[in-house]
Design an enzyme around this catalytic site. Sequence first.
Site, PDB file in Angstrom:
ATOM      1  N   HIS A   1       3.052  -0.255  20.375  1.00 24.50           N
ATOM      2  CA  HIS A   1       3.371   0.990  21.078  1.00 24.50           C
ATOM      3  C   HIS A   1       2.883   2.145  20.218  1.00 24.50           C
ATOM      4  CE1 HIS A   1       5.116   4.129  23.297  1.00 24.50           C
ATOM      5  NE2 HIS A   1       6.178   4.305  22.545  1.00 24.50           N
TER       6      HIS A   1
ATOM      7  N   GLU B   1     -19.942   1.740  25.472  1.00 24.45           N
ATOM      8  CA  GLU B   1     -20.123   0.505  24.702  1.00 24.45           C
ATOM      9  C   GLU B   1     -18.782  -0.128  24.288  1.00 24.45           C
ATOM     10  OE1 GLU B   1     -22.781  -1.110  24.377  1.00 24.45           O
ATOM     11  OE2 GLU B   1     -22.377  -2.520  22.753  1.00 24.45           O
TER      12      GLU B   1
ATOM     13  N   HIS C   1       3.233  10.850  26.443  1.00 22.54           N
ATOM     14  CA  HIS C   1       4.013  10.013  25.538  1.00 22.54           C
ATOM     15  C   HIS C   1       3.099   9.121  24.687  1.00 22.54           C
ATOM     16  CE1 HIS C   1       7.667   7.030  25.229  1.00 22.54           C
ATOM     17  NE2 HIS C   1       6.891   6.971  24.156  1.00 22.54           N
TER      18      HIS C   1
ATOM     19  N   CYS D   1      11.988   0.325  22.150  1.00 24.01           N
ATOM     20  CA  CYS D   1      10.873  -0.279  22.894  1.00 24.01           C
ATOM     21  C   CYS D   1      11.149  -1.746  23.193  1.00 24.01           C
ATOM     22  CB  CYS D   1       9.575  -0.225  22.098  1.00 24.01           C
ATOM     23  SG  CYS D   1       9.210   1.305  21.296  1.00 24.01           S
TER      24      CYS D   1
ATOM     25  N   HIS E   1       1.925   6.303  19.663  1.00 25.05           N
ATOM     26  CA  HIS E   1       2.146   7.693  20.055  1.00 25.05           C
ATOM     27  C   HIS E   1       0.893   8.520  19.739  1.00 25.05           C
ATOM     28  CE1 HIS E   1       6.851   7.970  20.265  1.00 25.05           C
ATOM     29  NE2 HIS E   1       6.349   7.093  21.091  1.00 25.05           N
TER      30      HIS E   1
END
Length: 219
Positions: free
Chosen positions: A99, A123, A179, A81, A101
């Site tokens: 990141h 909200e 993903h 990443c 998953h």
Amino acid sequence: MAIDHKDEDPRELVASLCKDFYKLGWVTGTGGGVSVKKGDSIFLAPSGVQKERIKTDEVFIVDFPTGAFRFEPEGLKCTECYPLFMSAFRLRGAGAVIHSHSQNAFMATLMYPGKEFVVTHMEMIKGLRNAVDQRAYRYDEKLVIPIIENTCFEKDLTESLTRAMSDYPAACAVLVRRHGLYVWGDTWQKAKTHAECLDYLFETACKMKAAGFDPTAPE
Ligand SMILES: [Zn+2]
């Protein structure tokens, strides 16, 4: 009085956030990742390891903005990443990037087959900030998160992710179909809040659609 986190060791922070997110199912099976910026250094969780057991001396350190490695733990691989995280640090002035998953993010990209995830009149929208003026969203505003298509290799997402960042300057996140999610904020606290609010909104929007409600318009 606000708690002062200035003296917090960013390597400990990366390790503890990974542990928290593991419990939420966001970084299980060695997937996902966390990165935090402090001064001119970026701290990154390693790739392919049990994310809930990371030790402080296993955290990568990278110079900002050059991207040169300052510390590479022996025998460990930097996260795939990395170029995507760097895009958010460089283009969006992020203080932290997560990141995830999460299954909720995954399902949201199926329930919204187009290029955008859209919700309103919820909200938890109020926990998110418009990345252009840093203003908190109002309950009755439309929140739009871009969705990009997945690739076989994580690093190959960089181009479409940076394009989505420039096409949607107000968004603090990008969904990746089938993903997960890339989400950021000025500080790690804001990035975490954005990630938590979005995960709630993804889950709720999917449940609303399944129950016949339209999350993109007030009923
Ligand atoms: Zn991923």
